[in-house]
Design a protein around this motif. Sequence first.
Motif, PDB file in Angstrom:
ATOM      1  N   GLY A  18      -0.692  -6.773   2.147  1.00 31.92           N
ATOM      2  CA  GLY A  18      -1.885  -6.332   1.431  1.00 31.92           C
ATOM      3  C   GLY A  18      -2.074  -7.079   0.127  1.00 31.92           C
ATOM      4  O   GLY A  18      -3.181  -7.476  -0.220  1.00 31.92           O
ATOM      5  N   SER A  21      -3.106 -10.636   1.100  1.00 26.83           N
ATOM      6  CA  SER A  21      -4.484 -10.682   1.599  1.00 26.83           C
ATOM      7  C   SER A  21      -5.480 -10.495   0.462  1.00 26.83           C
ATOM      8  O   SER A  21      -6.561 -11.082   0.477  1.00 26.83           O
ATOM      9  N   GLY A  22      -5.120  -9.708  -0.536  1.00 31.33           N
ATOM     10  CA  GLY A  22      -5.980  -9.557  -1.711  1.00 31.33           C
ATOM     11  C   GLY A  22      -6.120 -10.861  -2.480  1.00 31.33           C
ATOM     12  O   GLY A  22      -7.185 -11.163  -3.017  1.00 31.33           O
ATOM     13  N   MET A  25      -8.294 -13.249  -0.047  1.00 31.77           N
ATOM     14  CA  MET A  25      -9.693 -12.816   0.049  1.00 31.77           C
ATOM     15  C   MET A  25     -10.187 -12.357  -1.319  1.00 31.77           C
ATOM     16  O   MET A  25     -10.730 -11.264  -1.456  1.00 31.77           O
ATOM     17  N   ARG A  28     -12.985  -9.628  -2.401  1.00 29.10           N
ATOM     18  CA  ARG A  28     -13.247  -8.673  -1.318  1.00 29.10           C
ATOM     19  C   ARG A  28     -12.227  -7.554  -1.283  1.00 29.10           C
ATOM     20  O   ARG A  28     -12.245  -6.738  -0.379  1.00 29.10           O
ATOM     21  N   GLY A  29     -11.331  -7.530  -2.227  1.00 30.12           N
ATOM     22  CA  GLY A  29     -10.267  -6.542  -2.214  1.00 30.12           C
ATOM     23  C   GLY A  29     -10.688  -5.208  -2.806  1.00 30.12           C
ATOM     24  O   GLY A  29     -11.833  -5.003  -3.198  1.00 30.12           O
ATOM     25  N   PHE A  30      -9.724  -4.310  -2.857  1.00 31.15           N
ATOM     26  CA  PHE A  30      -9.955  -2.955  -3.350  1.00 31.15           C
ATOM     27  C   PHE A  30      -9.012  -2.618  -4.493  1.00 31.15           C
ATOM     28  O   PHE A  30      -8.690  -1.466  -4.704  1.00 31.15           O
ATOM     29  N   ASN A  35      -5.507  -2.562  -1.754  1.00 30.09           N
ATOM     30  CA  ASN A  35      -5.052  -3.681  -0.943  1.00 30.09           C
ATOM     31  C   ASN A  35      -3.709  -3.390  -0.274  1.00 30.09           C
ATOM     32  O   ASN A  35      -3.463  -3.837   0.846  1.00 30.09           O
ATOM     33  N   VAL A  38      -4.633  -1.316   2.679  1.00 31.04           N
ATOM     34  CA  VAL A  38      -5.242  -2.198   3.681  1.00 31.04           C
ATOM     35  C   VAL A  38      -4.170  -3.037   4.370  1.00 31.04           C
ATOM     36  O   VAL A  38      -4.218  -3.256   5.576  1.00 31.04           O
ATOM     37  N   ALA A  72      -4.312  -8.058   7.887  1.00 28.26           N
ATOM     38  CA  ALA A  72      -4.941  -7.496   6.684  1.00 28.26           C
ATOM     39  C   ALA A  72      -6.144  -8.328   6.247  1.00 28.26           C
ATOM     40  O   ALA A  72      -7.154  -7.772   5.808  1.00 28.26           O
ATOM     41  N   LEU A  76      -9.830  -6.906   5.884  1.00 28.43           N
ATOM     42  CA  LEU A  76     -10.638  -7.043   4.663  1.00 28.43           C
ATOM     43  C   LEU A  76     -11.965  -7.728   4.956  1.00 28.43           C
ATOM     44  O   LEU A  76     -13.002  -7.350   4.400  1.00 28.43           O
ATOM     45  N   GLY A  80     -15.521  -5.997   4.450  1.00 24.79           N
ATOM     46  CA  GLY A  80     -16.531  -6.674   3.631  1.00 24.79           C
ATOM     47  C   GLY A  80     -17.869  -6.785   4.343  1.00 24.79           C
ATOM     48  O   GLY A  80     -18.923  -6.634   3.743  1.00 24.79           O
TER      49      GLY A  80
END
Length: 85
Positions: A18, A21-22, A25, A28-30, A35, A38, A72, A76, A80
């Motif tokens: 996570g 991937s954050g 991307m 587009r993360g949280f 993340n 995710v 992940a 994401l 998105g």
Amino acid sequence: MMQFESLLVMLIVGALAGWLSGKIMAGRGFGLVGNLIVGIVGAFLAGLIFPALGFAVGGGFLASVLHATIGAVILLFLIGLIRKA
């Protein structure tokens, strides 16, 4: 029944995936906690979907992190797309 060690490793791999991937991307993360969640969900989904498709990256911890990170990133990306719709 899943053993505690297996669950712990899956959570660690998912959390690392996570975070990665954050970074991949960006935008587009949280956030960090989002993340991580995710990543854990992405690792679970990748573990279910990729073997059914015949996609494998090998065994071991690093391969598991790569596998989960791919899952992940895909998750994401899909989230998105849904958020933009």
